[in-house]
Write a protein that holds these residues in place. Structure first.
Motif, short mmCIF file in Angstrom:
data_model
loop_
_atom_site.label_atom_id
_atom_site.label_comp_id
_atom_site.label_asym_id
_atom_site.label_seq_id
_atom_site.Cartn_x
_atom_site.Cartn_y
_atom_site.Cartn_z
N ALA A 167 -19.67 15.24 -33.35
CA ALA A 167 -19.97 15.24 -34.78
C ALA A 167 -20.42 16.62 -35.26
N LYS A 168 -20.96 17.43 -34.35
CA LYS A 168 -21.38 18.79 -34.69
C LYS A 168 -20.26 19.81 -34.50
N GLY A 169 -19.05 19.31 -34.20
CA GLY A 169 -17.89 20.19 -34.13
C GLY A 169 -17.68 20.90 -32.82
N LEU A 170 -18.30 20.41 -31.75
CA LEU A 170 -18.16 21.04 -30.44
C LEU A 170 -17.00 20.44 -29.66
N THR A 171 -16.39 21.26 -28.82
CA THR A 171 -15.44 20.78 -27.82
C THR A 171 -16.25 20.34 -26.61
#
Length: 332
Positions: A167-171
């Motif tokens: 949700a925080k945009g991390l891979t």
């Protein structure tokens, strides 16, 4: 009221004593909560063994338990954000735990409202683990578009960490048993590594962040896959001087933890990364943000086993000695 209390620190015996105690008073800035469910965590056993006395010294006897969900019964005169009948949950403040009881008095700043779609048992699995993840990501200053490796991501921590990190945009990369691969992929993980058939230290590199859930010998392995300038936050490693300063511990404890953590700090320096140990703190504002995210994404915590409150020692034993596919919870 009925409560499960720690009466003495014992490295070999984590059992609590079920007893009757007085119902808590409600100071002006507190909320009295009738507990309906409580999460059971490795931290509960660490406290019983005396392993966190340097961080948080408790006076015994101590009503145990670090996270709970329940219904507001009474609010203090200075509390206006909660009302009787609200369903709330919390990671209880470090200096005022006591979730393993029929009632608990909680500082209002630690509480958040439970998402409507979660059952009490599901909600009890959220606060401590989810706050740990959010506080670890904040400590890393994790930026969208970067990559995080979550060690042992098939357990309860991983089940919470993966969707929050996504949700925080991390891979997100994680490893674990192949038996759990499909379940973990369904959480959104970008790459799953079967630890029995693949050595991640030879196939993964240039990771920005690591969330270490294993500690021990795994820590240097995880450091070896990171970019120069990366940041590893450990849930199971050695507290160090940076941790003691962040927690505002007394000067003598800062010196002690600086000495104790010198080896891992040197190891991190050798790999050109930052190392931090985290001990999750109560934070109702962060927990409300988590609740809102859960409501948006309809995240369902993984539940392993639910025990009745009277079986609290069976629950603690399971957490201490069994493999888990999710959270162990007490139901009242």
């Amino acid at each position: 009221m009925k409560a499960a209390q720690l009466t003495q620190y014992n490295k070999r015996n984590i059992s609590l004593t079920l007893t009757q105690v007085e119902k808590p008073q409600v100071p002006t800035d507190h909320v009295l909560v009738k507990v309906t469910a409580a999460g059971v965590n490795p931290l509960d056993n660490m406290i019983s063994r005396g392993e966190v006395k340097l961080i948080t010294p408790y006076r015994l006897p101590l009503t145990a338990g670090n996270e709970m969900v329940g219904v507001v019964e009474t609010v203090g005169t200075h509390v206006n954000q909660f009302a009787a009948g609200d369903r709330v949950f919390a990671r209880l403040p470090l200096d005022h735990i006591g979730a393993f009881a029929e009632y608990v008095s909680v500082h209002a700043s630690a509480l958040a409202k439970v998402p409507d779609y979660l059952t009490d048992v599901e909600a009890a699995a959220v606060p401590l683990t989810a706050l740990t993840i959010v506080q670890a990501l904040n400590l890393m200053n994790a930026q969208a578009g970067n990559t995080i490796f979550i060690s042992g991501g098939t357990g309860g921590v991983g089940a919470m960490a993966i969707p929050i990190a996504k949700a925080k945009g991390l891979t997100v990369i994680t490893n674990g048993s192949a038996d759990n691969k499909e379940r973990v992929l369904a959480l959104g993980v970008d790459r799953f590594i079967d630890y029995k058939s693949e050595d991640y230290t030879t196939t993964v590199k240039d990771v920005d962040y690591v969330l270490d859930t294993l500690g021990g010998d795994e820590m240097e392995k995880q450091m070896s896959i990171m970019k120069n300038g990366g940041h590893l936050v450990s849930l199971r490693g050695m507290p160090n001087g940076a941790f003691a300063r962040r927690m505002k511990l007394p000067a003598w404890k800062q010196a002690l933890f600086s000495l104790a953590g010198r080896k891992v700090d040197k190891l991190a320096s050798r790999y050109g990364i930052t190392y931090d140990f985290i001990f999750v703190e109560a934070h109702g504002g962060q927990l409300q943000d988590i609740a809102d995210l859960f409501t948006q994404l309809k995240i369902k915590p993984s539940i392993d086993t639910v025990f009745p409150f009277e079986k609290v020692n069976d629950a603690l034993d399971k957490v201490a000695n069994s493999r888990s596919r999710g959270k162990t919870v007490l139901s009242f």
